[in-house]
Design a protein around this motif. Structure first.
Motif, mmCIF file in Angstrom:
data_model
loop_
_atom_site.group_PDB
_atom_site.id
_atom_site.type_symbol
_atom_site.label_atom_id
_atom_site.label_comp_id
_atom_site.label_asym_id
_atom_site.label_seq_id
_atom_site.Cartn_x
_atom_site.Cartn_y
_atom_site.Cartn_z
ATOM 1 N N VAL A 117 41.048 31.410 27.372
ATOM 2 C CA VAL A 117 40.156 31.924 28.410
ATOM 3 C C VAL A 117 40.980 32.806 29.340
ATOM 4 O O VAL A 117 42.013 32.373 29.869
ATOM 5 N N VAL A 118 40.530 34.044 29.499
ATOM 6 C CA VAL A 118 41.150 34.942 30.480
ATOM 7 C C VAL A 118 40.059 35.231 31.513
ATOM 8 O O VAL A 118 39.067 35.904 31.223
ATOM 9 N N GLU A 119 40.225 34.667 32.701
ATOM 10 C CA GLU A 119 39.175 34.807 33.714
ATOM 11 C C GLU A 119 39.129 36.230 34.266
ATOM 12 O O GLU A 119 40.122 36.978 34.198
ATOM 13 N N ALA A 120 37.971 36.572 34.844
ATOM 14 C CA ALA A 120 37.819 37.880 35.490
ATOM 15 C C ALA A 120 38.914 38.040 36.536
ATOM 16 O O ALA A 120 39.228 37.105 37.266
ATOM 17 N N GLY A 121 39.524 39.250 36.559
ATOM 18 C CA GLY A 121 40.570 39.494 37.544
ATOM 19 C C GLY A 121 41.959 39.099 37.060
ATOM 20 O O GLY A 121 42.948 39.291 37.759
ATOM 21 N N ALA A 122 42.057 38.539 35.849
ATOM 22 C CA ALA A 122 43.380 38.248 35.267
ATOM 23 C C ALA A 122 43.761 39.396 34.333
ATOM 24 O O ALA A 122 42.890 40.090 33.798
ATOM 25 N N THR A 123 45.072 39.599 34.148
ATOM 26 C CA THR A 123 45.548 40.702 33.312
ATOM 27 C C THR A 123 46.494 40.177 32.247
ATOM 28 O O THR A 123 47.402 39.407 32.548
ATOM 29 N N VAL A 124 46.277 40.617 31.008
ATOM 30 C CA VAL A 124 47.204 40.287 29.919
ATOM 31 C C VAL A 124 47.703 41.622 29.363
ATOM 32 O O VAL A 124 46.933 42.429 28.854
ATOM 33 N N GLU A 125 49.013 41.838 29.480
ATOM 34 C CA GLU A 125 49.576 43.154 29.193
ATOM 35 C C GLU A 125 50.050 43.288 27.745
ATOM 36 O O GLU A 125 50.046 42.301 26.995
ATOM 37 N N PRO A 126 50.481 44.493 27.327
ATOM 38 C CA PRO A 126 50.885 44.697 25.926
ATOM 39 C C PRO A 126 52.020 43.771 25.500
ATOM 40 O O PRO A 126 52.886 43.403 26.301
ATOM 41 N N GLY A 127 51.997 43.417 24.215
ATOM 42 C CA GLY A 127 53.092 42.636 23.643
ATOM 43 C C GLY A 127 52.987 41.147 23.914
ATOM 44 O O GLY A 127 53.849 40.371 23.501
ATOM 45 N N VAL A 128 51.950 40.701 24.605
ATOM 46 C CA VAL A 128 51.801 39.270 24.916
ATOM 47 C C VAL A 128 51.190 38.553 23.714
ATOM 48 O O VAL A 128 50.272 39.073 23.073
ATOM 49 N N VAL A 129 51.718 37.372 23.395
ATOM 50 C CA VAL A 129 51.105 36.512 22.381
ATOM 51 C C VAL A 129 50.673 35.223 23.086
ATOM 52 O O VAL A 129 51.487 34.582 23.763
ATOM 53 N N ILE A 130 49.408 34.878 22.956
ATOM 54 C CA ILE A 130 48.930 33.609 23.517
ATOM 55 C C ILE A 130 48.333 32.789 22.389
ATOM 56 O O ILE A 130 47.418 33.231 21.695
ATOM 57 N N ASP A 131 48.910 31.625 22.203
ATOM 58 C CA ASP A 131 48.482 30.712 21.151
ATOM 59 C C ASP A 131 47.775 29.556 21.862
ATOM 60 O O ASP A 131 48.431 28.677 22.401
ATOM 61 N N GLY A 132 46.430 29.569 21.890
ATOM 62 C CA GLY A 132 45.687 28.621 22.706
ATOM 63 C C GLY A 132 45.757 27.199 22.193
ATOM 64 O O GLY A 132 46.328 26.966 21.130
ATOM 65 N N PRO A 133 45.197 26.232 22.936
ATOM 66 C CA PRO A 133 44.355 26.499 24.092
ATOM 67 C C PRO A 133 45.152 26.927 25.328
ATOM 68 O O PRO A 133 46.213 26.370 25.590
ATOM 69 N N ALA A 134 44.614 27.904 26.007
ATOM 70 C CA ALA A 134 45.267 28.360 27.238
ATOM 71 C C ALA A 134 44.203 28.914 28.176
ATOM 72 O O ALA A 134 43.180 29.445 27.728
ATOM 73 N N LEU A 135 44.466 28.745 29.449
ATOM 74 C CA LEU A 135 43.561 29.255 30.475
ATOM 75 C C LEU A 135 44.370 30.115 31.430
ATOM 76 O O LEU A 135 45.342 29.650 32.029
ATOM 77 N N ILE A 136 43.982 31.382 31.523
ATOM 78 C CA ILE A 136 44.653 32.319 32.426
ATOM 79 C C ILE A 136 43.664 32.570 33.557
ATOM 80 O O ILE A 136 42.613 33.186 33.363
ATOM 81 N N ARG A 137 44.007 32.070 34.740
ATOM 82 C CA ARG A 137 43.045 32.093 35.832
ATOM 83 C C ARG A 137 43.036 33.426 36.585
ATOM 84 O O ARG A 137 43.971 34.222 36.488
ATOM 85 N N GLU A 138 41.980 33.591 37.327
ATOM 86 C CA GLU A 138 41.738 34.802 38.134
ATOM 87 C C GLU A 138 42.994 35.244 38.886
ATOM 88 O O GLU A 138 43.668 34.419 39.505
ATOM 89 N N GLY A 139 43.287 36.537 38.777
ATOM 90 C CA GLY A 139 44.402 37.086 39.551
ATOM 91 C C GLY A 139 45.759 36.894 38.899
ATOM 92 O O GLY A 139 46.765 37.442 39.370
ATOM 93 N N ALA A 140 45.835 36.138 37.803
ATOM 94 C CA ALA A 140 47.131 35.936 37.148
ATOM 95 C C ALA A 140 47.487 37.180 36.327
ATOM 96 O O ALA A 140 46.614 37.891 35.833
ATOM 97 N N GLU A 141 48.798 37.415 36.208
ATOM 98 C CA GLU A 141 49.266 38.544 35.387
ATOM 99 C C GLU A 141 50.224 38.006 34.351
ATOM 100 O O GLU A 141 51.215 37.339 34.703
ATOM 101 N N VAL A 142 49.963 38.301 33.083
ATOM 102 C CA VAL A 142 50.839 37.818 32.011
ATOM 103 C C VAL A 142 51.366 39.035 31.261
ATOM 104 O O VAL A 142 50.594 39.884 30.795
ATOM 105 N N GLY A 143 52.696 39.116 31.101
ATOM 106 C CA GLY A 143 53.313 40.176 30.334
ATOM 107 C C GLY A 143 53.900 41.264 31.197
ATOM 108 O O GLY A 143 53.931 41.121 32.410
ATOM 109 N N PRO A 144 54.406 42.315 30.545
ATOM 110 C CA PRO A 144 54.368 42.539 29.100
ATOM 111 C C PRO A 144 55.315 41.600 28.347
ATOM 112 O O PRO A 144 56.253 41.047 28.942
#
Ligand code: TTP
Length: 393
Positions: free
Chosen positions: A246-273
């Motif tokens: 789950v990537v909530e509204a307002g969260a960012t997942v940038e290029p080159g990121v690998v997410i192997d769930g289950p995972a929750l990326i909450r609002e305003g979070a930034e993951v990557g690159p």
């Protein structure tokens, strides 16, 4: 039926995480721990929630407000944490008719809470391997016949799971004397109800008492595993998401990121690159997970930053932690023994072969810090560049 949810405890075993955030408000997937209990009560048909608050109670009150999911919420303040019966007694003015009592720091399977309400008077029970560590129920002909705390010779393997549906009359029986450990205990009220009524045992399939930091990790493992993937945030075409993410509204997942769930990326979070997130992982609001960072099976709380070149495994990081570049967490011992952790001054086994660190709010690690398994870092603790930290601080 009204449901009393106990949320006034100090959560001393959950320190350092419960120092500024009360235990019922610690994050479990997309909501605070106590919200899972309140939700179970509402789903079971509670027509009012009475939250007993005390320690850091305003945080609880601000979250639930006067109405939650269309159900009125009232508050009873327990001035001193004098025990669970005392906590329910604090709410007694708000009670009439049969009422339920649930622990705000326990996770229940919601279907059982439904059955509990229907079966009133009733007590939730769970089959456990080591009943000696629990309140244990005796039963006969599908009725509860007794309750005994931590017995040497348990009559059954049915542990009391801290969820009760009481008849109206129990409201008069809440003023029980203090027990040997000096607390007014709800189990003494349960014993009286068992004496006077036919009480049904309602068996839970699943239950978790969230008292210590690794149980917060287990709580997140439970609820993150129930996520259905959803992308409402901004995910790069060059990111790779597997499993339920789950990537909530307002969260960012940038290029080159690998997410192997289950995972929750909450609002305003930034993951990557170029970050790798795996296992049951919660990335809290406004957290930042940067380049070449691997996060495995962990809870990263709101506002925490792991910006570059780090590994965090099987760990809980509190709010606004700043992890210096190159900080690495060890989560496994060479001898494969279960990892221990300090709870109220004693080293106790977490029962986990893999467990990393627990960092309180505002911890800062210097670059290239090495953190050993089972480490407890108090709120605001710091480490120096290049340090290997083997002792709690
Ligand atoms: P506990 O887990 O026994 O107490 P606690 O949450 O304060 O944690 P710790 O032992 O680590 O300090 O409490 C069980 C439940 O009852 C929990 O939901 C908190 C609640 N409670 C109260 O509301 N008032 C009280 O006086 C006590 C003792 C507990």
């Amino acid at each position: 039926m009204k449901a009393v949810v106990l949320a006034a405890g100090q959560g001393t075993r959950m320190r350092p995480l419960s120092e500024s955030v009360p235990k019922p408000m610690l994050p479990v997937a997309d909501r605070p721990l106590a919200a899972h209990t309140v939700d179970a009560a509402i789903d079971a048909g509670a027509d009012e929630i009475v939250l007993v608050i005390g320690y850091e109670g305003e945080t609880v009150r601000n979250y639930f407000g006067p109405e939650y999911r269309g159900v009125p919420v009232t508050y009873a303040v327990q001035e001193e944490q004098a025990g669970t019966a005392d906590a329910v007694d604090a709410a007694s003015a708000a009670l009439e008719g049969p009422f339920a009592v649930l622990n705000g720091d326990n996770l229940y399977d919601p279907a059982a809470i439904d059955r509990l309400f229907d079966a009133c008077p009733a007590v939730c029970a769970i089959e456990v391997d080591e009943p000696r560590n629990y309140g244990v129920l005796s039963t006969a002909d599908d009725s509860v016949t007794g309750i005994v705390e931590k017995p040497d010779e348990p009559p059954t393997n049915l542990a009391n799971a801290g969820a009760y549906a009481f008849p109206a009359e129990a409201r008069e029986w809440l003023a029980v004397p203090a027990s040997e450990r000096g607390e007014h205990e709800i189990t003494d009220v349960v014993a009286r109800v068992i004496d006077e009524y036919d009480v049904t045992p309602v068996t839970l399939e699943r239950w978790l008492d969230v008292g210590r930091p690794w149980e917060l990790l287990a709580a997140n493992e439970w609820h993150l595993a129930e996520l259905e993937g959803r992308i409402d945030g901004d995910v790069s075409d060059d990111a790779h998401l597997e499993g339920e993410v789950v990537v909530e509204a307002g969260a960012t997942v940038e290029p080159g990121v690998v997410i192997d769930g289950p995972a929750l990326i909450r609002e305003g979070a930034e993951v990557g690159p170029n970050a790798y997130v795996r296992g049951a992982t919660l990335i809290g609001r406004d957290a930042e997970i940067g380049h070449a960072v691997e996060i495995k099976n962990s809870v990263i709380s709101r506002g925490t930053s792991v910006s570059h070149l780090s590994y965090i495994g099987d760990s809980v990081l509190g709010r606004d932690v700043n992890v210096g570049a190159g900080t690495n967490v060890a989560n496994l011992r060479h001898d494969d023994a279960d990892i221990e952790f300090t709870v109220k001054g004693d080293r106790v086994s977490t029962g986990r072969r893999k467990f990393g660190v627990v960092a309180g709010d505002g911890v800062k690690t210097g670059i290239n810090t090495s953190l050993t398994p089972g480490l407890r870092l108090e709120s605001g603790a710091t480490t120096m560049p290049g340090e290997t930290v083997e002792r709690d601080r």
